[in-house]
Design a protein around this motif. Structure first.
Motif, PDB file in Angstrom:
ATOM      1  N   GLY B  29       0.805  -1.208   0.000  1.00 38.28           N
ATOM      2  CA  GLY B  29       0.000   0.000   0.000  1.00 38.28           C
ATOM      3  C   GLY B  29       0.839   1.260   0.000  1.00 38.28           C
ATOM      4  O   GLY B  29       0.339   2.353  -0.209  1.00 38.28           O
ATOM      5  N   LEU B  30       2.136   1.123   0.248  1.00 37.00           N
ATOM      6  CA  LEU B  30       2.996   2.307   0.316  1.00 37.00           C
ATOM      7  C   LEU B  30       3.477   2.748  -1.058  1.00 37.00           C
ATOM      8  O   LEU B  30       4.164   3.740  -1.189  1.00 37.00           O
ATOM      9  N   GLY B  31       3.131   1.978  -2.085  1.00 43.60           N
ATOM     10  CA  GLY B  31       3.491   2.387  -3.422  1.00 43.60           C
ATOM     11  C   GLY B  31       4.710   1.665  -3.942  1.00 43.60           C
ATOM     12  O   GLY B  31       5.332   0.867  -3.250  1.00 43.60           O
ATOM     13  N   ASP B  32       5.039   1.978  -5.179  1.00 39.97           N
ATOM     14  CA  ASP B  32       6.114   1.294  -5.872  1.00 39.97           C
ATOM     15  C   ASP B  32       7.400   2.104  -5.751  1.00 39.97           C
ATOM     16  O   ASP B  32       7.494   3.191  -6.300  1.00 39.97           O
ATOM     17  N   GLN B  35       9.159   3.729  -8.885  1.00 38.72           N
ATOM     18  CA  GLN B  35       8.691   4.969  -9.477  1.00 38.72           C
ATOM     19  C   GLN B  35       9.595   6.139  -9.123  1.00 38.72           C
ATOM     20  O   GLN B  35       9.787   7.047  -9.912  1.00 38.72           O
ATOM     21  N   ILE B 305       8.135   8.280   3.132  1.00 38.16           N
ATOM     22  CA  ILE B 305       6.808   7.805   2.736  1.00 38.16           C
ATOM     23  C   ILE B 305       6.474   8.279   1.329  1.00 38.16           C
ATOM     24  O   ILE B 305       6.031   7.497   0.493  1.00 38.16           O
ATOM     25  N   THR B 306       6.747   9.544   1.028  1.00 43.58           N
ATOM     26  CA  THR B 306       6.422  10.002  -0.324  1.00 43.58           C
ATOM     27  C   THR B 306       7.303   9.324  -1.360  1.00 43.58           C
ATOM     28  O   THR B 306       6.936   9.222  -2.513  1.00 43.58           O
ATOM     29  N   SER B 308       8.267   6.159  -1.072  1.00 44.11           N
ATOM     30  CA  SER B 308       8.104   4.714  -0.884  1.00 44.11           C
ATOM     31  C   SER B 308       9.432   4.042  -0.556  1.00 44.11           C
ATOM     32  O   SER B 308       9.747   2.979  -1.056  1.00 44.11           O
TER      33      SER B 308
END
Lengths: 520, 349
Positions: B29-32, B35, B305-306, B308
């Motif tokens: 859920g924290l993203g890839d 990216q 967090i931003t 990931s």
């Protein structure tokens, strides 16, 4: 007595000499960007931040001027030898920070490393090789005629081959490119550029000092020292400028434009940008999107000018196509077509008078006001009875959803790395093909082979007038077919104290040529 | 005592284990992370290769076991963004946060005790009412708003022209309410003193101290009203107790009663709450550090967090978990020292 006078004069000269030298570059510039460079290895990542660093510490072969033409830098001159070959003459007597002298061997080293870099190899894919003629002459060879050869040459920042060759003490290759884990190149740097990195603390500050042996002695730049602090929070960045803590900031958030304009000590520069913001309509998920009339109805229902004026506070240029003005593919005749009645009648014609429900996704921290724009678009679609189930996500999560094409309409912003129209088509509207990578970000799964063929033909057309006509035709066809919903090109903004004359060094690519910056 | 420590240490391990499992479970859920590491135009093939290299394609359980195995040897992985071991990154950011927390704690201690005591002794005085009113306002204003207001007032400066400036008194009032600004509004400044290891301190130079002022005041602003109210309430209760009345009857001086006998017993619950609150303050630093671009743990975590940056997120959560366990243990020990009747291990006396 004579001796004494001579000694006195001698000491005067000695004392004056260093002053005279440093008088050219004595100013200090404190600046704040929203992020600091991720790495010192300019081939590790292709991003705005890295290109900004490249222009400070290296020099490209050629660079863009503010009106999007080319200016010679390390390449003094160039001429086309045949359809596939361009010959460059390298500037002589250029020194790297390490003291080594620039020759074609460095260019070759750099070229090969770019071909190896994960982020850059795609841009250099049209190139088949490099021929070294002598120490200061070389040729770039493409496998097919390539109209964007000079555009690509703006990405060649010659690296100091001697400095980056060999092994480190713990046996790692110095020229290794590592996306994760540290490498020699990610922590050490030797370029030909105006600034040397003197101190770097990731996420906290980077300090630069003017390179004493910089080759461009005609540069008006007088900044001797730069301290770059990353300030992510918009409000804090603006406060830092207004309180005098820093001299130069970028980007400036739209909500603070007025505040900076009002401040009598600040200087604001805005420019229409080249990043297009658009929505794709996924025809594979929604049957109705396969009908061109429905797509047109959506195109007619969106008020681009309203979004640019109200939500973006005038900080955007309304768009009806992907190519911004100045690009070859920019078609003057295309303009936003807001007309709700027309949109409603098109929906009726298509048999969707009662509308339907779709899902929509947009990031909420990637583009300027992205979530608010999405909300506005959703509200506009309600007027033609399309009910939108909108979800906005932070960028870290958004792109995973984007890759899965998880919603019927998805937002994307795109800037062409090549500063050329064809790049927009290749990534955003080409028929998606996992093998060739075409249409990698085409979240509409829109497929128009005729337009693809036209753009591909343009990609090998070296007659620039003919090429421009083809690309403009392609834009027109996508416009008529309403292949996507263009919204606007996001504007760019920088701000500085009055005494910092930023305007001449800024450009639409958003890499300020700080080497030429003049501070009063 | 030993049993207590053993119990706490095993508790710490359990906390860290649970945190690491939760952090691993939510990482999808924290993203890839890819990216953030590659440019937009990099092909899916290249991304897949990099994912393999990072081990992101392995099943989550395999990834967790690999992580847990390394963690037991003290290796919490490498941060994607900093390209360094996560513990090293945390160690670099920790001093900035600690100095911020220390500064804010000092402000809280030196203001809350006198104000709280005064408000308890003289509950009807207008000054007490004024402080209580201010503290109600203070507790209800979010930290970032306080921070922004402070920056506007003391960094940027405000020019006031509410009063007619052509009269002498008007000008005087205008000047009185206007501020010059000039306080540093971001970062720690360039003039830091290297103490040891990764500790670079801003406590020893005027520039470093100046940079501390606004962030510390903002951070203190959220806790200060709480402590004033707590000390006041406790103190008022203690003042009602029998031994204070006896002391009064005995004819002891008011100062001796208030500050020696009453205050001592007032501080017991305050210490407990304070210990827990210091842990919570570490969490509040996220907001303060973001607004002031303070290069500490909070800002680092938010950016992780931003981006990931999963290894860094996991490591941060574990370290903060550890800090909570340690501060709670220390508070319990101190409590036991101050009040010997408290039994730590809950054994029957």
């Amino acid at each position: 007595m004579k001796k004494l006078i001579a000694a006195f004069l001698g000491s005067m000269v000695l004392a004056a000499a260093p002053v005279a030298l440093s008088a050219e570059a004595t100013r200090e510039l404190k600046m704040a960007y929203d992020a600091d460079p991720v790495t010192l290895d300019i081939h590790e990542q292709l991003s705005g931040g890295i290109l900004q660093l490249s222009h400070m510490t290296f020099d490209p072969l050629v660079r863009w001027t503010s009106d999007l033409s080319f200016e010679p830098r390390l390449a003094e001159s160039w001429e086309r030898v045949d359809e596939n070959t361009m010959r460059f003459k390298l500037r002589e007597g250029v020194k790297f920070h390490s003291g080594n002298e620039l020759t074609t061997a460095d260019v070759k080293f750099t070229f090969n490393r770019l071909k190896r870099s994960q982020d850059f190899k795609a841009i250099f894919q049209p190139f088949s090789g490099i021929n070294i003629i002598d120490d200061y002459t070389f040729e770039l060879v493409t496998s097919e005629p390539y109209p964007l050869l000079l555009n690509t040459a703006t990405y060649i920042f010659p690296l100091d081959s001697e400095f980056y060759s060999g092994q480190t003490e713990d046996g790692k290759d110095k020229d290794a490119i590592s996306k994760h884990g540290s490498s020699f190149a990610s922590e050490n740097l030797s370029g030909t550029g105006p600034y040397v990195v003197t101190e770097r603390k990731q996420g906290v500050r980077v300090e630069f000092e003017r390179f004493d042996d910089y080759w461009d002695t005609e540069s008006p730049g007088n900044v001797g020292r730069i301290v770059l602090t990353p300030i992510k929070e918009n409000n804090t960045r603006v406060s830092a400028l207004l309180s005098g803590g820093v001299d130069f900031i970028a980007p400036v958030p739209p909500n603070d434009l007025e505040r900076i304009k009002r401040d009598k000590n600040a200087n604001l520069v805005t420019m229409s940008g080249t990043r297009i913001i658009l929505f794709h309509m996924n025809g594979e998920r929604v049957e109705a999107f396969k009908d061109p009339r429905v797509r047109q109805a959506i195109a007619y229902s969106i008020n681009q000018e309203g979004i640019a004026a109200k939500i973006m506070k005038g900080f955007a240029t309304p768009a009806a196509q992907m190519s911004p003005a100045g690009y070859q593919g920019h078609n003057e005749s295309l303009s936003p077509r807001f007309d709700v009645e027309k949109a409603q009648s098109l929906m009726k014609e298509a048999g969707y008078e009662d509308g339907f429900t779709i899902s929509m996704m947009a990031p909420n921290n990637r583009y300027v006001n992205d979530d608010k724009i999405a909300q506005a678009v959703a509200a506009m679609l309600a007027r033609i009875n399309i009910t939108v189930d909108l979800k906005t996500l932070p960028k870290a999560q958004y792109w995973t959803e984007y890759d899965n094409r998880a919603a019927d309409m998805m937002m994307i912003g795109w800037h062409a790395d090549t500063e050329d129209s064809a790049n927009f088509f290749e990534f955003l509207t080409f028929c998606p093909d996992a093998d060739s990578g075409a249409g990698q970000y085409n979240a509409g799964n829109y497929c128009n082979p005729e337009v693809d063929a036209l753009v591909e033909k343009a990609s090998v057309e070296t007659d620039l007038d003919k090429r421009a006509a083809m690309l403009q035709e392609a834009e027109k066809r996508l416009y008529d077919d309403a292949a996507f919903v263009p919204l606007h090109w996001q504007d760019l903004a920088w701000a500085s104290k009055k005494k910092v004359n930023i305007e001449p060094v800024l450009n639409v690519m958003n890499f300020p040529y700080l080497g030429d910056l003049v501070v009063e | 005592m030993l049993a207590f420590l053993v119990q706490r240490i095993s508790q710490a391990f359990l906390v860290m284990f649970v945190i690491s499992v939760i952090a691993f479970a939510i990482q999808d859920g924290l993203g890839d992370p890819l990216q953030q590491m590659v440019g937009m135009s990099v092909s899916e093939e290249e991304r897949e290769a990099l994912r393999d290299e990072l081990g992101l394609n392995d099943p989550i359980v395999v990834q967790y076991l690999r992580f847990a195995g390394n963690a037991l040897q003290g290796d919490l992985g490498n941060s994607y963004f900093y390209s360094k071991p996560t513990l090293e990154v945390i160690a670099e950011h920790l001093p900035a946060t600690l100095e911020l927390v220390i500064g804010a704690s000092l402000i809280i201690v030196f203001l809350s005790v006198p104000i709280g005591v005064y408000a308890a002794i003289r509950p009807q005085a207008w000054l007490s009412k004024f402080f209580m009113g201010i503290s109600t306002v203070g507790i209800s204003i979010p930290v970032f708003l306080t921070a922004i207001v402070l920056i506007q007032l003391f960094s940027i400066g405000v020019t006031v022209n509410w009063f007619p400036s052509d009269t002498g008194w008007g000008q005087w009032f205008n000047d009185f309410f206007s501020t010059d600004g000039g306080m540093p509004s971001y970062g720690r400044g360039g003039d830091l003193v290297h103490l040891f290891g990764t500790w670079e301190s801003g406590l020893f130079t005027s520039e470093g101290l100046a940079h501390l002022v606004l962030p510390c005041v903002s951070l203190a602003s959220i806790m200060l009203p709480l402590f004033i109210r707590l000390i006041r309430a406790e103190m008022m209760e203690v003042l009602q107790s029998d031994y204070i009345r006896y002391a009064r009857a005995k004819g002891l001086s008011a100062g001796r009663i208030n500050f020696l006998h009453a205050l001592k017993n007032t501080m017991l619950p305050v210490i407990t709450v304070g210990g827990v609150q210091i842990g919570i303050m570490v969490a509040y630093t996220i907001l303060t550090e973001t607004v002031f671009q303070w290069p500490g743990l909070g800002l680092m975590f938010l950016e992780a967090i931003t981006r990931s940056d999963i290894p860094l997120i996991v490591a941060y959560l574990m370290v903060v978990g550890l800090i909570f366990v340690v501060t709670n243990t220390v508070v319990d020990l101190v409590y036991g020292l101050v009040n010997p009747t408290v039994k730590l291990t809950g054994k029957k006396a």
